[in-house]
Scaffold this active site. Structure first.
Site, mmCIF file in Angstrom:
data_model
loop_
_atom_site.group_PDB
_atom_site.id
_atom_site.type_symbol
_atom_site.label_atom_id
_atom_site.label_comp_id
_atom_site.label_asym_id
_atom_site.label_seq_id
_atom_site.Cartn_x
_atom_site.Cartn_y
_atom_site.Cartn_z
ATOM 1 N N LYS A 188 11.444 61.046 29.087
ATOM 2 C CA LYS A 188 12.831 61.160 28.644
ATOM 3 C C LYS A 188 13.275 59.923 27.870
ATOM 4 O O LYS A 188 14.049 60.023 26.916
ATOM 5 C CB LYS A 188 13.745 61.397 29.850
ATOM 6 C CG LYS A 188 13.572 62.779 30.472
ATOM 7 C CD LYS A 188 14.600 63.041 31.561
ATOM 8 C CE LYS A 188 14.453 64.451 32.099
ATOM 9 N NZ LYS A 188 15.456 64.761 33.147
ATOM 10 N N LYS A 289 7.367 71.942 28.893
ATOM 11 C CA LYS A 289 8.092 72.823 29.796
ATOM 12 C C LYS A 289 9.384 73.312 29.157
ATOM 13 O O LYS A 289 10.038 72.590 28.406
ATOM 14 C CB LYS A 289 8.405 72.076 31.098
ATOM 15 C CG LYS A 289 8.964 72.949 32.202
ATOM 16 C CD LYS A 289 9.357 72.127 33.410
ATOM 17 C CE LYS A 289 10.621 71.346 33.138
ATOM 18 N NZ LYS A 289 11.227 70.788 34.371
ATOM 19 N N LYS A 292 16.475 72.889 29.669
ATOM 20 C CA LYS A 292 17.875 73.078 29.280
ATOM 21 C C LYS A 292 18.320 72.012 28.296
ATOM 22 O O LYS A 292 19.259 72.202 27.534
ATOM 23 C CB LYS A 292 18.780 73.041 30.525
ATOM 24 C CG LYS A 292 18.500 74.130 31.534
ATOM 25 C CD LYS A 292 19.606 74.236 32.582
ATOM 26 C CE LYS A 292 19.733 72.987 33.431
ATOM 27 N NZ LYS A 292 18.591 72.819 34.333
#
Length: 339
Positions: A188, A289, A292
């Site tokens: 991230k 993956k 959202k």
């Protein structure tokens, strides 16, 4: 070695073969006679303490807890449903009634805790108003998907202050290098153009997850394969806390003074990972993956997408230039994901 009965018979044989002189000596020596008689009685009498059957332990009621949660950022997608929510419904239905362990006779009661983890959502840039609305929408989707409030506890993480309180306490005992090994933080941070542009909350995110689990003494935690490293961290933190504060005489004395059992404070959680459907990949990148947080809405199938939108997304999803269809070929992740 002789058993007590055999040794007693040997003594009896020896006494019966004593000479008359010896018998006479015993008659005038009551103290010695009593000692020998007591010795014979000791070894010739069956020990009732060892032969009597031990009474069976009284059956107990054992409570086991399952805890899991999903972030409310963005829309819940197919990966959230298959990898989490659908399994939650199965857990609550399978363990709805108490079970009896055939070996021990103990009654096992399973409690389910499913939460909307909105505190985790604020580790990344967000709109407070949208987060509040999506938190309510996520809780509503839990119920719409089959979570029954009569069988499971459904709640919002930030509504329970103990989550953040315990997280701070665990932060104080968690080594920095444990958190530096977390793969999700690296990924991230890389997407956010480096560690300089992300907050400390993203770095300590796994400690908050550990606090979520340990606060409810959860025995089992349904997690995706990508979250398994975080659960292992929660187990490490549990062991470290136990080693630091839950051993030795001082700990036992504190427990005794408080009137509580001197056992470890936290239960070590175990992962519940379902291989099939546990990791649904992105429609635009078969090696990543479904998420959202992906800015491209075409990368995921949202739970509330209309049928036409779902069909269009599948038709436009990324494949490859090779002919034919293959399953589980590491060089063709998009083909595997489409199937």
């Amino acid at each position: 070695m002789y058993c007590r009965e055999s040794f007693g018979m040997m003594l009896l044989t020896m006494i019966s073969s004593l000479s008359t002189t010896t018998r006479a000596f015993m008659a005038v020596s009551p103290r010695r006679s009593t000692a020998i008689t007591n010795t014979i009685r000791l070894f010739s009498t069956t020990n009732t303490e060892t032969t009597e059957a031990t009474p069976a332990a009284k059956p107990k009621t054992i409570t086991k807890r399952i805890l899991s949660g999903v972030q409310p950022t963005g829309s819940l997608h197919l990966g959230n449903y298959l990898g989490a929510i659908r399994q939650w419904v199965e857990f609550q239905d399978v363990h709805a009634e108490p079970e009896v362990d055939e070996e021990t006779g103990n009654t096992i009661v399973t409690e389910n805790f499913f939460c909307v983890v909105d505190l985790h959502a604020i580790t990344m840039p967000h709109d407070p108003k949208e987060l509040m609305e999506s938190t309510k929408a996520s809780a509503a989707l839990y119920l719409a998907a089959g979570i029954d409030p009569a069988k499971s506890k459904v709640f919002v993480q930030s509504h329970v202050p103990a989550h953040s309180e315990l997280s701070w306490l665990l932060n104080c005992i968690t080594p920095m290098n444990w958190l530096e090994r977390m793969i999700q933080f690296k990924d991230k941070a890389k997407k956010a153009s480096g560690t300089e542009s992300v907050g400390v909350g993203l770095f300590t995110y796994p400690v908050l997850m550990a606090a979520d689990i340990l606060l409810y003494q959860a025995n089992q935690v349904p997690v995706g394969e990508d979250q398994r490293q975080h659960l292992e961290l929660a187990r490490d933190i549990t062991r470290r806390f136990t080693d630091l504060f839950c051993k030795g005489n001082p700990f036992k004395k504190r427990c005794k003074a408080a009137g509580i059992p001197s056992r470890a404070t936290f239960v070590e959680p175990n992962p519940m990972i379902v291989k099939t459907g546990a990791r649904v990949m992105s429609l635009t990148d078969g090696s990543s993956k479904m998420s959202k947080s992906d800015p491209n809405d075409a990368s995921r199938i949202n739970v509330l997408d209309p049928p036409k939108v779902i069909r269009d997304k599948i038709k436009r999803c990324k494949t490859d230039s090779l002919k034919g269809i293959e399953w589980d070929n590491p060089e063709r992740p998009e083909a595997t994901n489409l199937l």
